[in-house]
Motif scaffolding. Sequence first.
Motif, PDB file in Angstrom:
ATOM      1  N   VAL A 143      -2.618  -4.560  11.678  1.00  0.00           N
ATOM      2  CA  VAL A 143      -3.624  -3.503  11.649  1.00  0.00           C
ATOM      3  C   VAL A 143      -3.236  -2.475  10.587  1.00  0.00           C
ATOM      4  N   LEU A 144      -4.127  -2.230   9.646  1.00  0.00           N
ATOM      5  CA  LEU A 144      -3.883  -1.198   8.641  1.00  0.00           C
ATOM      6  C   LEU A 144      -4.151   0.180   9.236  1.00  0.00           C
ATOM      7  N   MET A 145      -3.257   1.128   8.945  1.00  0.00           N
ATOM      8  CA  MET A 145      -3.361   2.493   9.436  1.00  0.00           C
ATOM      9  C   MET A 145      -3.042   3.461   8.308  1.00  0.00           C
ATOM     10  N   PRO A 146      -3.591   4.676   8.366  1.00  0.00           N
ATOM     11  CA  PRO A 146      -3.143   5.686   7.419  1.00  0.00           C
ATOM     12  C   PRO A 146      -1.689   6.035   7.699  1.00  0.00           C
ATOM     13  N   HIS A 147      -0.976   6.467   6.675  1.00  0.00           N
ATOM     14  CA  HIS A 147       0.457   6.742   6.802  1.00  0.00           C
ATOM     15  C   HIS A 147       0.754   7.738   7.924  1.00  0.00           C
ATOM     16  N   GLY A 148      -0.112   8.715   8.107  1.00  0.00           N
ATOM     17  CA  GLY A 148       0.147   9.762   9.085  1.00  0.00           C
ATOM     18  C   GLY A 148       0.121   9.318  10.524  1.00  0.00           C
ATOM     19  N   ALA A 175       5.419   0.411   5.138  1.00  0.00           N
ATOM     20  CA  ALA A 175       4.831   1.476   4.329  1.00  0.00           C
ATOM     21  C   ALA A 175       4.410   0.911   2.976  1.00  0.00           C
ATOM     22  N   LEU A 176       3.163   1.144   2.609  1.00  0.00           N
ATOM     23  CA  LEU A 176       2.600   0.620   1.363  1.00  0.00           C
ATOM     24  C   LEU A 176       2.187   1.771   0.447  1.00  0.00           C
ATOM     25  N   PRO A 177       1.948   1.483  -0.805  1.00  0.00           N
ATOM     26  CA  PRO A 177       1.692   2.560  -1.764  1.00  0.00           C
ATOM     27  C   PRO A 177       0.319   3.204  -1.585  1.00  0.00           C
ATOM     28  N   THR A 184     -10.206   5.234  -1.383  1.00  0.00           N
ATOM     29  CA  THR A 184      -9.322   6.311  -0.961  1.00  0.00           C
ATOM     30  C   THR A 184      -7.983   6.159  -1.653  1.00  0.00           C
ATOM     31  N   ALA A 185      -7.329   7.296  -1.915  1.00  0.00           N
ATOM     32  CA  ALA A 185      -6.032   7.273  -2.593  1.00  0.00           C
ATOM     33  C   ALA A 185      -4.868   7.395  -1.626  1.00  0.00           C
ATOM     34  N   ILE A 186      -5.126   7.524  -0.313  1.00  0.00           N
ATOM     35  CA  ILE A 186      -4.039   7.796   0.616  1.00  0.00           C
ATOM     36  C   ILE A 186      -3.119   6.593   0.772  1.00  0.00           C
ATOM     37  N   ALA A 187      -1.842   6.886   1.085  1.00  0.00           N
ATOM     38  CA  ALA A 187      -0.885   5.835   1.384  1.00  0.00           C
ATOM     39  C   ALA A 187      -1.209   5.234   2.749  1.00  0.00           C
ATOM     40  N   VAL A 188      -0.912   3.954   2.913  1.00  0.00           N
ATOM     41  CA  VAL A 188      -1.246   3.262   4.157  1.00  0.00           C
ATOM     42  C   VAL A 188      -0.011   2.544   4.705  1.00  0.00           C
ATOM     43  N   THR A 189      -0.081   2.219   5.982  1.00  0.00           N
ATOM     44  CA  THR A 189       0.957   1.407   6.610  1.00  0.00           C
ATOM     45  C   THR A 189       0.298   0.212   7.282  1.00  0.00           C
ATOM     46  N   HIS A 210       6.589   1.699  -0.417  1.00  0.00           N
ATOM     47  CA  HIS A 210       5.607   2.672  -0.910  1.00  0.00           C
ATOM     48  C   HIS A 210       5.637   2.822  -2.425  1.00  0.00           C
ATOM     49  N   ALA A 211       6.750   2.388  -3.064  1.00  0.00           N
ATOM     50  CA  ALA A 211       6.847   2.495  -4.520  1.00  0.00           C
ATOM     51  C   ALA A 211       6.578   1.158  -5.208  1.00  0.00           C
ATOM     52  N   ALA A 212       6.176   0.150  -4.456  1.00  0.00           N
ATOM     53  CA  ALA A 212       5.941  -1.171  -5.038  1.00  0.00           C
ATOM     54  C   ALA A 212       4.599  -1.214  -5.776  1.00  0.00           C
ATOM     55  N   GLY A 213       4.375  -2.298  -6.481  1.00  0.00           N
ATOM     56  CA  GLY A 213       3.097  -2.488  -7.159  1.00  0.00           C
ATOM     57  C   GLY A 213       3.074  -1.925  -8.562  1.00  0.00           C
ATOM     58  N   THR A 214       1.928  -2.069  -9.197  1.00  0.00           N
ATOM     59  CA  THR A 214       1.744  -1.568 -10.551  1.00  0.00           C
ATOM     60  C   THR A 214       0.336  -1.025 -10.687  1.00  0.00           C
TER      61      THR A 214
END
Length: 278
Positions: A143-148, A175-177, A184-189, A210-214
């Motif tokens: 399940v994808l959730m907002p970081h908060g 934790a994802l970027p 949306t630009a928010i970080a997700v988990t 959270h720092a992965a990807g390009t």
Amino acid sequence: MVRLAVRLTNPIGGERIHDPFCHLGEFLVGAVDHVRTRCGAPAKLKVSGGTVGHLGWLAGMNLTLHDIATREVRVEPPLYRWDTQRRFDLVLTNPPFNMSDWTDGYHVGDLRWRYGIPPRHNANFAWLQHALALLTEGGRAAVLMPHGAGSSENSRERAIRAAMVEDGVVDAVIALPPQLFHSTAIAVTLWLLRGRGSDGDDDVFFVDAHAAGTMDGRNHRVLREEDLERITAAYRDRSTFTSGDVLSRAVARDRLRDDGYVLNPGRYLIAASAPVDL
């Protein structure tokens, strides 16, 4: 996100797979493609989903275009009444984040809220509990959730989070970027859950990616194949792991209890910089 979720949950032929808010059916298509790639034809694989408005027609068309015949898509309000007879081996979903006014009162006394009634102003923990209620014994969910959601100080949400940890249904939190979605630009988990009665550890496994990807353009980040491989390897090995910008470790329930059941990986993993709660 679809490829990551299906690799981590590894659907197999014969399973019943459900997405309670399936948008255009992306997770369902991804699950079937995963099985086809690894096992050939997805024998007896059944997929179903719930969605809203015209998305039901579009989701059905998407499944048809991918030659998925054994399917069911229902158009129904988000978090509609739970059918206690429906159970699934795998639930994959990206529900609406921070959805307010999600209940009109008919949810009071609902057996889905085993870990507590979610607050009216935010449906995040309604979606997490809804996913759990849909699982068979031994089932699993992503399940994808907002970081908060992992550190919310709302008293109801914190109590639900604590009860889920104590009952052993939280398997892992990744934790994802930020900027993975165009909307949306928010970080997700990504929360990986297991059905009650499943075999599992007393700890929760955390991955900080959270720092992965390009960056693909100015405002959109993508996870590369190597990012997916590192995250999947970390989860599969379930050990302290450092590979580039992916960190991981298992955290014992006692430590989580001492930390107020915060479920954000950055709390327990040292990274160059930590995502901001949004």
